[in-house]
Scaffold this active site. Sequence first.
Site, PDB file in Angstrom:
ATOM      1  CD  GLU A  78      18.958 -54.233  -1.163  1.00 41.01           C
ATOM      2  OE1 GLU A  78      18.953 -54.057  -2.387  1.00 41.01           O
ATOM      3  OE2 GLU A  78      17.928 -54.159  -0.464  1.00 41.01           O
ATOM      4  CG  HIS A  99      11.635 -54.406  -1.400  1.00 41.42           C
ATOM      5  ND1 HIS A  99      12.067 -55.435  -0.595  1.00 41.42           N
ATOM      6  CD2 HIS A  99      12.753 -53.746  -1.785  1.00 41.42           C
ATOM      7  CE1 HIS A  99      13.385 -55.413  -0.508  1.00 41.42           C
ATOM      8  NE2 HIS A  99      13.833 -54.389  -1.199  1.00 41.42           N
ATOM      9  CG  HIS A 167      15.227 -53.380  -5.762  1.00 46.66           C
ATOM     10  ND1 HIS A 167      16.598 -53.421  -5.660  1.00 46.66           N
ATOM     11  CD2 HIS A 167      14.777 -53.587  -4.502  1.00 46.66           C
ATOM     12  CE1 HIS A 167      16.951 -53.663  -4.411  1.00 46.66           C
ATOM     13  NE2 HIS A 167      15.868 -53.753  -3.689  1.00 46.66           N
TER      14      HIS A 167
HETATM   15 MN    MN Z   1      15.970 -54.048  -1.574  1.00 42.14          MN
END
Ligand code: MN
Length: 259
Positions: A78, A99, A167
């Site tokens: 990411e 998260h 998410h």
């Molecule tokens: Mn993530």
Amino acid sequence: MPDKLTDLIAELALANRILAHEGVLDAFGHVSVRHPTDPGRYLLSRARSPLLIEPDDILEYTLDSAPVKPPKVHLYAERVIHGCIYQARDDVMAICHHHAPAVMPFCIAGKPIDPVFHLGATMGEHVPFWDQYDEFGDTNLLVVKPEEGQSLARALGNHSVVLMNRHGATVVGSGLKELVSRSIFICQNAEYQLRALALGSATPLHRGEIKLAGTISLMPNVVTRTWEYWSMRLQASGAMPPRRPAKSHRKSRKTRRGR
Ligand code: MN
């Protein structure tokens, strides 16, 4: 002469561990900082759990999120989150994607986090949402394509944090210390907001209060004080990162043995 880059790399390793120790990051999530002398690059660890990161893990990336020296290690999938936001926002010097359990109920329910106490004002007046499904349909929910990162950066706009439906969250700052404070305060705010709601209501700060409290809570003396506090808690847990990159440490030991 102090080396700006070496110092910043050490600070980035410490920021990763502080945010992991304070429950913002777990096995996942990541923190980056813009390169101190080249604004077209940023620094981010190789793919590793934040609590374990040491200076030697930190790699340099272009804003297209390509590693400057292609390494033989795994990279965060990411990382486009970081590159795309640095491209879109000249004022952003550090980014955290996480998260955290504190924010997940809001990301799942699609209910806004509002500043409900003075330190929560560091999030600013409004926290936008971004839903990957709206633009990209079925995905594995990881932000990996440049167009996904760009879409997230657009949703962030000029705000300090964006909530990602189902998410997590992405937080930005004008430096690592500000970023760490803001990331932790937003999680505290989310927990307090949820608990206050259980009691009946969670009244947000007034607009003027958000501005005043948000500004004072991010003053350099304040973020230095919180940084010291969280560093001391990390130290007490025995999880401080090594002071020097492991490679140079190994080299110096070898040299000593050779003498
Ligand atoms: Mn993530």
